[in-house]
Design a protein around this motif. Sequence first.
Motif, PDB file in Angstrom:
ATOM      1  N   CYS A  30       0.891  -1.157   0.000  1.00 42.97           N
ATOM      2  CA  CYS A  30       0.000   0.000   0.000  1.00 42.97           C
ATOM      3  C   CYS A  30       0.927   1.204   0.000  1.00 42.97           C
ATOM      4  O   CYS A  30       1.212   1.785   1.044  1.00 42.97           O
ATOM      5  CB  CYS A  30      -0.906  -0.022   1.241  1.00 42.97           C
ATOM      6  SG  CYS A  30      -1.736   1.538   1.596  1.00 42.97           S
ATOM      7  N   ASP A  33       0.248   7.373  -0.636  1.00 43.52           N
ATOM      8  CA  ASP A  33      -0.146   8.368  -1.642  1.00 43.52           C
ATOM      9  C   ASP A  33      -0.009   9.745  -1.005  1.00 43.52           C
ATOM     10  O   ASP A  33      -0.824  10.118  -0.153  1.00 43.52           O
ATOM     11  CB  ASP A  33      -1.594   8.113  -2.074  1.00 43.52           C
ATOM     12  CG  ASP A  33      -2.081   9.135  -3.083  1.00 43.52           C
ATOM     13  OD1 ASP A  33      -1.274  10.011  -3.478  1.00 43.52           O
ATOM     14  OD2 ASP A  33      -3.261   9.064  -3.472  1.00 43.52           O
ATOM     15  N   CYS A  45      -3.508   4.476   0.318  1.00 46.75           N
ATOM     16  CA  CYS A  45      -2.749   3.770  -0.722  1.00 46.75           C
ATOM     17  C   CYS A  45      -2.804   4.516  -2.051  1.00 46.75           C
ATOM     18  O   CYS A  45      -3.861   4.990  -2.462  1.00 46.75           O
ATOM     19  CB  CYS A  45      -3.322   2.374  -0.975  1.00 46.75           C
ATOM     20  SG  CYS A  45      -3.483   1.336   0.467  1.00 46.75           S
ATOM     21  N   PRO A  48      -2.587   0.998  -7.101  1.00 44.83           N
ATOM     22  CA  PRO A  48      -1.543  -0.008  -7.382  1.00 44.83           C
ATOM     23  C   PRO A  48      -1.100  -0.019  -8.846  1.00 44.83           C
ATOM     24  O   PRO A  48       0.043  -0.344  -9.139  1.00 44.83           O
ATOM     25  CB  PRO A  48      -2.209  -1.338  -7.012  1.00 44.83           C
ATOM     26  CG  PRO A  48      -3.401  -0.994  -6.201  1.00 44.83           C
ATOM     27  CD  PRO A  48      -3.789   0.421  -6.502  1.00 44.83           C
ATOM     28  N   ASN A  87       4.825   2.110   3.665  1.00 45.36           N
ATOM     29  CA  ASN A  87       3.499   2.270   4.274  1.00 45.36           C
ATOM     30  C   ASN A  87       2.833   0.912   4.509  1.00 45.36           C
ATOM     31  O   ASN A  87       2.798   0.078   3.596  1.00 45.36           O
ATOM     32  CB  ASN A  87       2.618   3.128   3.352  1.00 45.36           C
ATOM     33  CG  ASN A  87       1.323   3.551   4.008  1.00 45.36           C
ATOM     34  OD1 ASN A  87       1.305   3.878   5.201  1.00 45.36           O
ATOM     35  ND2 ASN A  87       0.244   3.550   3.242  1.00 45.36           N
ATOM     36  N   THR A  88       2.367   0.680   5.695  1.00 47.49           N
ATOM     37  CA  THR A  88       1.686  -0.538   6.215  1.00 47.49           C
ATOM     38  C   THR A  88       2.614  -1.727   6.452  1.00 47.49           C
ATOM     39  O   THR A  88       2.163  -2.786   6.873  1.00 47.49           O
ATOM     40  CB  THR A  88       0.521  -1.043   5.308  1.00 47.49           C
ATOM     41  OG1 THR A  88       1.049  -1.651   4.136  1.00 47.49           O
ATOM     42  CG2 THR A  88      -0.454   0.061   4.973  1.00 47.49           C
TER      43      THR A  88
END
Length: 215
Positions: A30, A33, A45, A48, A87-88
């Motif tokens: 993710c 953004d 996110c 993708p 991220n994540t």
Amino acid sequence: MANLSLLLAVLALSLSVALAADNSALQDFCVADPKGQVLVNGFACKDPKLVEANDFFFSGLHIAGNTTNPNGSKVTPAFATQLPGLNTLGISMARIDYVPWGINPPHTHPRATEVLTVLDGTLEVGFVTSNPENRHFRKVLQKGDVFVFPTGLVHYQRNVGYDNAVAIAALSSQNPGLITVANAVFGATPDIDGDVLVKAFHLDKAIVSYLQSKF
Ligand SMILES: *[C@@H]1O[C@H](CO)[C@@H](O)[C@H](O)[C@H]1NC(C)=O
Ligand SMILES: *[C@@H]1O[C@H](CO)[C@@H](O)[C@H](O)[C@H]1NC(C)=O
């Protein structure tokens, strides 16, 4: 029945341990953004389909940080803000440079355990456990040595060698957070009332005012 409650107790304990780190990812990635308007825990996110290799890339940890400051040290982070692909994923890194006798002052990361690897030089490191023991663990590290600072505990480093020192920190959060003890206590905005600090630190009011002016 007794076995069942034991099982539940163990389960509850292991769940609370698991939740002490960043949440597990529910998808391969993710990528953060930067333009995302949704406020979520972490970053929204990026589509993708628009993700590219550079989203998982950060260049710069070969460059020494500028240590010309009162600490005599500089942290160069590669956290989710600098490396959106983190991220994540619950992990991040930093480079830390120190001049001789430079310090990374006592601080905590509210969301991360930190593993520090010395790439060059000689570092004194330490951390202090929770109340009431406040036990201080301290060690001098050489090139190649690794030391761990458990989540949330106050820790520090000092270059006790004759040359510059460099270390790489790996942290168990995409965004470990940083609370520098002195800045948080004496540099809060707005100020913590001086009387609170007079009593907490057994200091004269004038010294508290002086320290507050310094941060
Ligand atoms: C390093 O920081 C100091 C203090 O902010 C500044 O004066 C100096 O120009 C900086 N050096 C470099 C190479 O950026
Ligand atoms: C010293 O390091 C801490 C980070 O631990 C930072 O918060 C503080 O701003 C630094 N002070 C200076 C003068 O660079």
